[in-house]
Design an enzyme around this catalytic site. Sequence first.
Site, PDB file in Angstrom:
ATOM      1  N   ASP A   1     -21.798 -37.737 -82.627  1.00  0.00           N
ATOM      2  CA  ASP A   1     -22.971 -38.097 -82.763  1.00  0.00           C
ATOM      3  C   ASP A   1     -23.334 -38.529 -81.318  1.00  0.00           C
ATOM      4  O   ASP A   1     -22.772 -38.248 -80.497  1.00  0.00           O
ATOM      5  CB  ASP A   1     -23.413 -39.403 -83.690  1.00  0.00           C
ATOM      6  CG  ASP A   1     -24.690 -39.383 -84.065  1.00  0.00           C
ATOM      7  OD1 ASP A   1     -25.477 -38.680 -84.762  1.00  0.00           O
ATOM      8  OD2 ASP A   1     -25.578 -40.329 -83.448  1.00  0.00           O
TER       9      ASP A   1
ATOM     10  N   LYS B   1     -21.469 -43.416 -91.826  1.00  0.00           N
ATOM     11  CA  LYS B   1     -21.720 -43.427 -90.604  1.00  0.00           C
ATOM     12  C   LYS B   1     -20.945 -44.621 -89.826  1.00  0.00           C
ATOM     13  O   LYS B   1     -20.728 -45.614 -90.476  1.00  0.00           O
ATOM     14  CB  LYS B   1     -23.162 -43.453 -90.311  1.00  0.00           C
ATOM     15  CG  LYS B   1     -23.752 -42.847 -88.991  1.00  0.00           C
ATOM     16  CD  LYS B   1     -23.952 -41.326 -89.078  1.00  0.00           C
ATOM     17  CE  LYS B   1     -24.218 -40.827 -87.632  1.00  0.00           C
ATOM     18  NZ  LYS B   1     -24.642 -39.476 -87.663  1.00  0.00           N
TER      19      LYS B   1
HETATM   20  P1  NDP Z   1     -25.796 -36.140 -77.227  1.00  0.00           P
HETATM   21  O1  NDP Z   1     -25.238 -37.532 -76.940  1.00  0.00           O
HETATM   22  O2  NDP Z   1     -25.132 -35.156 -77.127  1.00  0.00           O
HETATM   23  O3  NDP Z   1     -27.236 -36.181 -76.673  1.00  0.00           O
HETATM   24  C1  NDP Z   1     -28.404 -36.981 -77.173  1.00  0.00           C
HETATM   25  C2  NDP Z   1     -29.542 -36.568 -76.175  1.00  0.00           C
HETATM   26  O4  NDP Z   1     -30.565 -37.493 -76.225  1.00  0.00           O
HETATM   27  C3  NDP Z   1     -29.134 -36.899 -74.832  1.00  0.00           C
HETATM   28  O5  NDP Z   1     -29.889 -35.708 -73.743  1.00  0.00           O
HETATM   29  C4  NDP Z   1     -30.025 -38.251 -74.452  1.00  0.00           C
HETATM   30  O6  NDP Z   1     -30.219 -38.701 -73.183  1.00  0.00           O
HETATM   31  C5  NDP Z   1     -31.090 -38.047 -75.441  1.00  0.00           C
HETATM   32  N1  NDP Z   1     -31.275 -39.534 -75.910  1.00  0.00           N
HETATM   33  C6  NDP Z   1     -30.570 -40.461 -76.505  1.00  0.00           C
HETATM   34  N2  NDP Z   1     -31.016 -41.511 -76.704  1.00  0.00           N
HETATM   35  C7  NDP Z   1     -32.344 -41.348 -76.229  1.00  0.00           C
HETATM   36  C8  NDP Z   1     -33.454 -42.385 -76.126  1.00  0.00           C
HETATM   37  N3  NDP Z   1     -33.308 -43.537 -76.678  1.00  0.00           N
HETATM   38  N4  NDP Z   1     -34.393 -41.853 -75.647  1.00  0.00           N
HETATM   39  C9  NDP Z   1     -34.622 -40.609 -74.955  1.00  0.00           C
HETATM   40  N5  NDP Z   1     -33.827 -39.824 -75.198  1.00  0.00           N
HETATM   41  C10 NDP Z   1     -32.405 -39.967 -75.567  1.00  0.00           C
HETATM   42  O7  NDP Z   1     -25.982 -36.309 -78.933  1.00  0.00           O
HETATM   43  P2  NDP Z   1     -26.512 -35.258 -79.872  1.00  0.00           P
HETATM   44  O8  NDP Z   1     -26.982 -34.164 -79.193  1.00  0.00           O
HETATM   45  O9  NDP Z   1     -25.069 -34.938 -80.607  1.00  0.00           O
HETATM   46  O10 NDP Z   1     -27.348 -35.943 -81.157  1.00  0.00           O
HETATM   47  C11 NDP Z   1     -28.752 -35.870 -80.887  1.00  0.00           C
HETATM   48  C12 NDP Z   1     -29.454 -36.102 -82.234  1.00  0.00           C
HETATM   49  O11 NDP Z   1     -29.035 -35.347 -83.094  1.00  0.00           O
HETATM   50  C13 NDP Z   1     -29.164 -37.511 -82.905  1.00  0.00           C
HETATM   51  O12 NDP Z   1     -30.456 -38.060 -83.490  1.00  0.00           O
HETATM   52  C14 NDP Z   1     -27.868 -37.144 -83.826  1.00  0.00           C
HETATM   53  O13 NDP Z   1     -27.764 -38.276 -84.725  1.00  0.00           O
HETATM   54  C15 NDP Z   1     -28.549 -35.973 -84.434  1.00  0.00           C
HETATM   55  N6  NDP Z   1     -27.505 -35.108 -84.841  1.00  0.00           N
HETATM   56  C16 NDP Z   1     -26.180 -34.901 -84.204  1.00  0.00           C
HETATM   57  C17 NDP Z   1     -25.370 -33.893 -84.776  1.00  0.00           C
HETATM   58  C18 NDP Z   1     -24.131 -33.465 -84.011  1.00  0.00           C
HETATM   59  O14 NDP Z   1     -23.429 -32.722 -84.729  1.00  0.00           O
HETATM   60  N7  NDP Z   1     -23.917 -33.832 -83.018  1.00  0.00           N
HETATM   61  C19 NDP Z   1     -25.507 -33.482 -86.110  1.00  0.00           C
HETATM   62  C20 NDP Z   1     -26.672 -33.744 -86.614  1.00  0.00           C
HETATM   63  C21 NDP Z   1     -27.669 -34.566 -86.165  1.00  0.00           C
HETATM   64  P3  NDP Z   1     -29.243 -39.171 -72.175  1.00  0.00           P
HETATM   65  O15 NDP Z   1     -28.255 -37.838 -71.550  1.00  0.00           O
HETATM   66  O16 NDP Z   1     -29.956 -39.653 -71.000  1.00  0.00           O
HETATM   67  O17 NDP Z   1     -28.506 -40.262 -72.690  1.00  0.00           O
HETATM   68  O1  2IT Z   2     -25.560 -36.649 -88.139  1.00  0.00           O
HETATM   69  C1  2IT Z   2     -25.024 -35.878 -88.230  1.00  0.00           C
HETATM   70  O2  2IT Z   2     -25.000 -35.306 -89.438  1.00  0.00           O
HETATM   71  C2  2IT Z   2     -23.718 -35.817 -87.476  1.00  0.00           C
HETATM   72  N1  2IT Z   2     -23.683 -36.481 -86.405  1.00  0.00           N
HETATM   73  C3  2IT Z   2     -22.655 -34.992 -87.875  1.00  0.00           C
HETATM   74  C4  2IT Z   2     -21.755 -35.542 -88.607  1.00  0.00           C
HETATM   75  C5  2IT Z   2     -20.414 -34.708 -89.128  1.00  0.00           C
HETATM   76  O3  2IT Z   2     -19.606 -35.370 -89.761  1.00  0.00           O
HETATM   77  O4  2IT Z   2     -20.127 -33.566 -88.727  1.00  0.00           O
END
Ligand code: NDP
Ligand code: 2IT
Length: 444
Positions: A166, A126
């Site tokens: 992420d 990561k």
């Molecule tokens: P994005 O940046 O696309 O979206 C994150 C969302 O969460 C936004 O709506 C953001 O609000 C909100 N957010 C972030 N930080 C906070 C906080 N401290 N308090 C409240 N809301 C918050 O990220 P992702 O959708 O990609 O990721 C979301 C989660 O999923 C994370 O935990 C990530 O690690 C996990 N994840 C992501 C994957 C991926 O493929 N993208 C895969 C597996 C897990 P705002 O718009 O105001 O910033």
């Molecule tokens: O938390 C996760 O699994 C991710 N942000 C996606 C990682 C990846 O390599 O696609």
Amino acid sequence: MGYVDEVLVKVKEKNASEPEFLQAAEEVLESLRPVIDANEELYRREALLERLVEPDRQFKFRVPWVDDKGQVQVNVGYRVQYNNAIGPYKGGLRLHPSVNIGIIKFLGFEQIFKNSLTGLPIGGGKGGSDFDPKGKSDREVMAFCQSFMTELCKYIGADVDVPAGDIGTGAREIGFMYGQYKRIRSVNEGVLTGKGLSYGGSLARTEATGYGLLYITEELIKCHGESMEGKTVAVSGAGNVAIYAIQKAHQMGAKVVTCSDSTGWIYDPEGIDVALLKEVKEVKRARLTEYAAMRPSAEYHEGRGVWQVKCDIALPCATQNELLLEDAKQLVANGVKAVCEGANMPTTIDATKYLQENGVWFIGGKAANAGGVATSALEMTQNSERLSWTFEEVDAKLKGIMVNIYHNIDDAAKRYGMEGNYVAGANIAGFEKVANAMLAQGVC
Ligand code: NDP
Ligand code: 2IT
């Protein structure tokens, strides 16, 4: 003292200033007790747990860039290469002001088990930075990404370490980083995933984490004799994971009535309008107040509150520690049946225990959000064979992987007499493969 307890004491001593990492490590080690106890002598002699909790290596570097006013800005970049026993390091890059080494370590540690659960050959890693993309121009984001990659490119490679998106890192950032990697290394290779479709990206990667979350949730519900049709769902977040979770839930006949961002949340009893949410978040990069302004059925509330809404299924999809004990109590009081984590570690340990003790079917992020990284691994495969698969091919593979994960974690929990404890099942099933690979490869 048993081996697990010995290691827990050492981990707490050595990482006292990293609460998120300690939380992740404690959750995993506690649930591995029955597996470790069954092989305690071997694992202790091989120092298997000590090797598992200590990253192979971690990089921390300066990221200087010039903003639109000509002012030099300095951020900190990180990449933690945690464990490559079963394949190249693989995991996203988080861009958020809260990022520090403890957060990257917790995410990298969880990634080891998640990646193992996909059944694909990917190790855990990561990275990220305390850079905040919010409010920055495209040019500033590019300047940051180029500087970040100028350093990061020394440590990664298609067969070494393959970063991805992420929080705060989406297609725009991956594009800028990929361009810079190519300028410096002069190779077109699958060094990043989540790339644009015209330069090596995979169809369905954008949707994969949210869709995968719903595929595993549907399998869970189905195996308990119910269907998604007509279910009321509460989702938190409004980013990549949340948007495509909402879309797939609607396709399955459920109704998602909430979403949130870091300043407030939406209650929309008619069901979230995904096209409007995409316009507000993906195109305009605006606040949810804009969603409410365009949608008469929606209420906007400042602060947090998604888990107060009555629902059958709760899907936390924003960030770590966003579902607390008091939220778990409210969800149970409102009759929630299932909680599946789209985000990484969104539920605190006490909230998880409360949900499990009150009969809620709970699938943790290592299993429930594995569809994103699994599809990243499918993107790596397509890059290696220099072919692109159709959306339907990738989506069908994703669905197969998620259904498989459900049954693997269910079986692992049953094997150790913990039927229905999908958290333990995921940690055990993820651990077994990595542990066997580490033992087979000797002390390294
Ligand atoms: P994005 O940046 O696309 O979206 C994150 C969302 O969460 C936004 O709506 C953001 O609000 C909100 N957010 C972030 N930080 C906070 C906080 N401290 N308090 C409240 N809301 C918050 O990220 P992702 O959708 O990609 O990721 C979301 C989660 O999923 C994370 O935990 C990530 O690690 C996990 N994840 C992501 C994957 C991926 O493929 N993208 C895969 C597996 C897990 P705002 O718009 O105001 O910033
Ligand atoms: O938390 C996760 O699994 C991710 N942000 C996606 C990682 C990846 O390599 O696609």
